[in-house]
Scaffold this active site. Structure first.
Site, short mmCIF file in Angstrom:
data_model
loop_
_atom_site.label_atom_id
_atom_site.label_comp_id
_atom_site.label_asym_id
_atom_site.label_seq_id
_atom_site.Cartn_x
_atom_site.Cartn_y
_atom_site.Cartn_z
N ASP A 35 -22.68 14.80 13.22
CA ASP A 35 -22.12 15.91 13.42
C ASP A 35 -22.71 16.63 14.77
O ASP A 35 -22.02 17.29 15.65
CB ASP A 35 -22.41 16.91 12.44
CG ASP A 35 -21.66 16.55 11.12
OD1 ASP A 35 -21.30 17.38 10.25
OD2 ASP A 35 -21.17 15.29 11.21
N ASP A 39 -20.86 17.63 17.95
CA ASP A 39 -20.98 19.15 18.67
C ASP A 39 -21.22 19.21 20.20
O ASP A 39 -20.88 20.08 20.74
CB ASP A 39 -22.06 20.04 17.62
CG ASP A 39 -21.61 20.31 16.32
OD1 ASP A 39 -22.32 20.69 15.52
OD2 ASP A 39 -20.41 20.24 16.26
N SER A 84 -4.73 11.97 -17.17
CA SER A 84 -4.40 10.75 -16.68
C SER A 84 -3.88 9.67 -17.77
O SER A 84 -3.30 10.61 -18.93
CB SER A 84 -5.89 10.01 -16.40
OG SER A 84 -7.00 10.58 -16.88
N LEU A 85 -3.74 8.74 -17.75
CA LEU A 85 -2.81 7.91 -19.06
C LEU A 85 -3.78 6.98 -19.30
O LEU A 85 -4.70 6.47 -18.90
CB LEU A 85 -1.51 7.11 -18.13
CG LEU A 85 -0.44 7.97 -17.65
CD1 LEU A 85 0.41 7.19 -16.99
CD2 LEU A 85 0.32 8.59 -19.07
N GLU A 117 8.94 3.86 -16.70
CA GLU A 117 9.16 3.79 -15.16
C GLU A 117 8.26 3.33 -14.54
O GLU A 117 7.10 3.09 -15.04
CB GLU A 117 8.98 5.44 -14.78
CG GLU A 117 9.90 6.39 -15.37
CD GLU A 117 9.48 7.84 -15.50
OE1 GLU A 117 8.42 8.06 -14.59
OE2 GLU A 117 9.49 8.66 -16.45
N LYS A 119 4.93 2.47 -12.60
CA LYS A 119 3.68 3.40 -12.16
C LYS A 119 3.20 3.17 -10.87
O LYS A 119 2.82 2.10 -10.41
CB LYS A 119 2.60 2.95 -13.09
CG LYS A 119 1.11 3.71 -13.02
CD LYS A 119 0.26 3.35 -14.09
CE LYS A 119 -0.99 4.60 -13.94
NZ LYS A 119 -1.60 4.77 -12.67
N GLU A 177 4.23 11.20 -7.37
CA GLU A 177 3.19 10.28 -6.60
C GLU A 177 3.42 10.04 -5.28
O GLU A 177 4.74 9.85 -4.72
CB GLU A 177 3.44 9.05 -7.42
CG GLU A 177 2.06 8.06 -7.40
CD GLU A 177 0.91 8.53 -7.98
OE1 GLU A 177 0.94 9.35 -8.56
OE2 GLU A 177 0.01 7.82 -7.96
N LYS A 309 -0.21 -1.84 -17.88
CA LYS A 309 -0.53 -2.31 -16.96
C LYS A 309 -0.14 -4.05 -16.79
O LYS A 309 0.35 -4.66 -17.77
CB LYS A 309 -2.05 -2.83 -16.71
CG LYS A 309 -2.64 -1.23 -16.75
CD LYS A 309 -2.33 -0.68 -15.49
CE LYS A 309 -3.01 0.88 -15.17
NZ LYS A 309 -4.24 0.51 -14.69
S1 IVH Z 1 3.25 10.03 -15.87
C1 IVH Z 1 -0.59 11.67 -17.29
N1 IVH Z 1 4.82 8.61 -14.50
O1 IVH Z 1 -0.58 7.86 -12.99
C2 IVH Z 1 0.53 12.55 -17.36
N2 IVH Z 1 2.42 8.93 -13.78
O2 IVH Z 1 -2.79 7.35 -14.64
C3 IVH Z 1 1.85 11.63 -17.21
N3 IVH Z 1 1.67 7.82 -11.94
O3 IVH Z 1 -1.70 10.94 -12.42
C4 IVH Z 1 1.86 10.85 -16.02
N4 IVH Z 1 3.46 6.78 -11.56
O4 IVH Z 1 -0.35 10.19 -10.51
C5 IVH Z 1 3.63 9.09 -14.79
N5 IVH Z 1 5.99 7.13 -13.35
C6 IVH Z 1 5.07 7.80 -13.32
C7 IVH Z 1 3.73 7.37 -12.69
C8 IVH Z 1 2.65 8.15 -12.90
C9 IVH Z 1 2.31 7.09 -10.96
C10 IVH Z 1 0.48 8.46 -11.78
C11 IVH Z 1 0.20 9.56 -11.95
C12 IVH Z 1 -0.92 9.96 -12.96
C13 IVH Z 1 -1.55 8.71 -12.99
C14 IVH Z 1 -1.99 8.54 -14.57
#
Ligand code: IVH
Length: 677
Positions: A35, A39, A84-85, A117, A119, A177, A309
């Site tokens: 930095d 600067d 998260s999922l 849908e 991911k 997303e 997955k």
């Molecule tokens: S539904 C968790 N649908 O996956 C609340 N998420 O691991 C329900 N993502 O933070 C999320 N495609 O950014 C959902 N068709 C989709 C998605 C999706 C990508 C991402 C999303 C979430 C992350 C969870």
């Protein structure tokens, strides 16, 4: 060359150098100079401009320097957490997901409608519309607080700035997303490893003008807050927002059973490589939004959705050595050092062997040829050993009985199952330097103190330099020393100071989670925080007499069993733990914990359940009680306000005890009446 020309050239060179370093710093998050060097360039430019005003005509320096974007985005609390999922990796996991849903809802329906849908492997963001106007755009952040990145999101062309339609909700929060198309990514010719990182770098870019240079796209997939809330199904929601000109993914499908789930998974997997965006699986969601509401969330993920997955990439390699790693709970994990091999685009040289029993079961040896698999970001696993390729002189692997710190390791007997644990552990806690370092990494993590700029690598570095050896050291850093380290400059030090100082104000539940008591995860930490309420009360655990008293009460809390109570006792029996925790508390301002929804139907009431209900599972009943401000206990005592008795097989002795203790009894039909009232 005339003097004037020389000055102009110098000025231009300096400007282009500054632009270049701006890009390294702001766009790529990877500065190449310190930095202070940065600067200096800036200062030289400004000096020249001062001295030779004609330079001002050449380029608007302020656009490059003065308009330097603020280094921190404004933090904004999410209206609803961005969770998260949980993941499924095979059909069995998907079957379990459906079973769990049925159990929770107390249904026996093999045809619950799921909508799938893709991911999208990008970066999540949320868009807030008031009366149809886009007013806020936030990043996910830690899930509870995001960053205000509206300006950057606005660079994405087809995000509606205004919804031009009648009958739109007054408040509408669209979750989406953001990604970079695969083709665009190849054109950027940048140093990002993959499109996802590039999208992240671009969105978190401090200067929206830089963001605009990178072609970001998005898919809208869900909602946060919606008022009034009229949608009935996820499919209806997606169709509606598509009418409102949001981009939604076309590859959605309703599946009604496991075989349809499997078929759709295969279909999309086939298409995967032809799509212009990365996907790593399908998200399956319960289509009926009413059922989604009933299912609710656990602390990290919704119960109504799962990411199925795509199957992991596999490869064959050879084990060069087996070493051990020590985790923050003392767990000793064996790791196979393998000959580097490319597994689906990533070069792998380590694979986990899980634990001693796993090595025994698979008879894994140094020198073996193995098949490994990599799923997502997790460390690859060893799938199988090819024993036909084993040399005669190969020897069975003898698992080390000592930790890297030299202490003997042990396998504990589980309180519940009475069986020996598969995992060997070092029991030295902070007295083992390997555990101590891992504990520090846990403390600074997102779910705990959430200190930006103090990631795992920095902890390793600061540890080696003796800058941080225990948690309280984080708040006593020697910044003079850090300033001289490579990669650190004024700006990054200031950011670190700010992040650390912010983290000193912490909620009691996060604090309890942070100190890393075994068996106390985020959910249990919340339960404990609800019980203690303040750090003052919690600190009573330090004193052995007071602790004994407190522990007696803890066993009444739902989710806190003998294992947890024992673990808390063990933690505070250890003097190093108490010394370190007390020192840490002295540096903090721990906020009292108040249970949310205090004004619910059961606010401040303690409930206990016995027997099954017709319309809902025990888990749903418990969630309803908690969402209405109640606390659910696991045993009967005078403290209980209500015993809720389901019609199916209640325990008679509990009802008798409740009567003796004058505890109000709520039968199933009363319970339903209360919920409907
Ligand atoms: S539904 C968790 N649908 O996956 C609340 N998420 O691991 C329900 N993502 O933070 C999320 N495609 O950014 C959902 N068709 C989709 C998605 C999706 C990508 C991402 C999303 C979430 C992350 C969870």
């Amino acid at each position: 060359m005339t003097k004037k020309n020389e000055i102009i050239r110098k000025f231009k060179d300096l400007l282009s150098s500054l632009k270049k370093h701006n890009k390294f710093y702001y766009v790529e998050d990877a500065p190449r100079i310190s930095d202070s060097q940065y600067d200096l360039i800036k200062k030289e430019i400004l000096n020249l401009e001062d001295k030779f005003p004609y330079l001002k005509k050449i380029e608007e320096v302020n656009k490059i320097i003065g308009a330097e974007p603020s280094n921190k985005f404004k933090k904004v609390k999410h209206l609803f957490p961005m969770l998260s999922l949980s993941n499924a990796f095979n059909e069995k996991d998907m079957g379990d997901f459906l079973k769990k849903i049925n159990n929770f809802l107390n249904l026996n329906n093999n045809n619950i409608e799921l909508i799938s849908e893709p991911k999208i492997d990008g970066i999540s963001a949320t868009l807030i519309y008031k009366k149809g106007e886009l007013v806020k755009g936030l990043s996910r952040g830690d899930g509870y607080t995001g960053e205000d990145i509206l300006k950057n999101l606005l660079t994405i062309k087809n995000i509606p700035k205004k919804i031009n339609s009648i009958n739109i909700p007054k408040l509408l929060e669209i979750r989406c997303e953001v990604y970079i198309g695969k083709k665009d990514f190849t054109k950027i010719n940048d140093r990002f490893a993959n499109p996802r990182n590039a999208a992240g770098g671009s969105l978190r870019q401090k200067n929206p003008k830089e963001t605009a240079k990178i072609p970001l796209k998005y898919f809208a997939y869900g909602f946060g807050a919606v008022k009034p809330d009229t949608f009935k199904t996820q499919l209806e929601f997606l169709k509606k927002i598509a009418e409102w000109k949001f981009v939604t993914n076309p590859l959605v499908k309703i599946s009604k059973n496991l075989s349809e789930v499997k078929k759709q998974h295969e279909t999309i997997n086939q298409l995967r490589s032809s799509l212009d965006y990365d996907i790593d699986g399908l998200v399956y969601k319960v289509n009926d939004l009413n059922l989604q509401k009933r299912l609710g969330n656990t602390s990290n993920s919704p119960r109504w959705a799962i990411a199925y997955k795509f199957s992991a990439e596999k490869a064959i390699t050879k084990i060069k050595d087996i070493t051990i790693q020590v985790g923050r709970t003392g767990a000793i994990t064996p790791v196979a050092k393998v000959e580097p091999v490319n597994v689906g685009g990533v070069v792998v040289s380590n694979a986990t062997l899980h634990n001693e029993d796993e090595i025994d079961r698979k008879d894994i040896r140094i020198g073996d040829t193995i098949q490994i698999q990599r799923a997502g970001d997790v460390i690859p696993q060893v799938l199988s050993v090819d024993k036909t390729r084993r040399k005669k002189e190969s020897k069975k692997f003898v698992f080390p009985k000592h930790c890297l710190c030299g202490a003997e390791t042990k396998k504990e007997i589980s309180k519940n199952t009475k069986k020996q644990d598969a995992v060997r552990r070092c029991l030295k806690g902070y007295d083992c330097k390997y555990i101590a370092k891992e504990k520090l990494k846990h403390i600074v993590s997102k779910e705990a103190f959430n200190i930006d700029g103090l990631g795992k690598k920095v902890i390793d570095k600061f540890w080696n330099l003796n800058l941080i050896k225990e948690p309280s050291d984080i708040f006593n850093l020697n910044y003079d020393k850090i300033q001289n380290l490579e990669g650190w400059g004024k700006l990054s030090i200031n950011n670190l100071k700010n992040a650390i100082s912010k983290s000193q104000l912490i909620s009691l539940d996060k604090f309890i989670f942070s100190i890393g008591i075994r068996h106390i995860g985020q959910e249990n930490a919340k339960t404990l925080a609800g019980f203690f309420g303040s750090i003052k009360e919690f600190s009573k655990l330090f004193d052995s007499k007071q602790r004994k008293k407190k522990l007696l009460y803890l066993a009444d809390l739902d989710g806190i069993g003998e294992t947890q109570v024992q673990s808390i006792d063990n933690f505070f029996l250890n003097h190093t733990n108490t010394r370190i925790t007390e020192k840490l508390i002295n540096k903090l301002n721990v906020k009292n914990y108040s249970i949310q929804n205090i004004d619910g139907k059961f606010s401040n009431k303690k409930l206990m359940f016995t027997g099954g209900f017709k319309n809902m599972s025990r888990s749903e009943a418990k969630a309803i009680a908690e969402n209405n401000g109640g606390k659910v206990l696991g045993s009967i005592s005078k403290k209980l306000d209500y015993l809720v008795v389901g019609d199916s097989k209640p325990t008679k002795s509990k009802i008798d005890q409740a009567k003796i203790l004058n505890i109000k009894i709520i039968f199933e039909k009363d319970w339903n009446n209360i919920l409907n009232s």
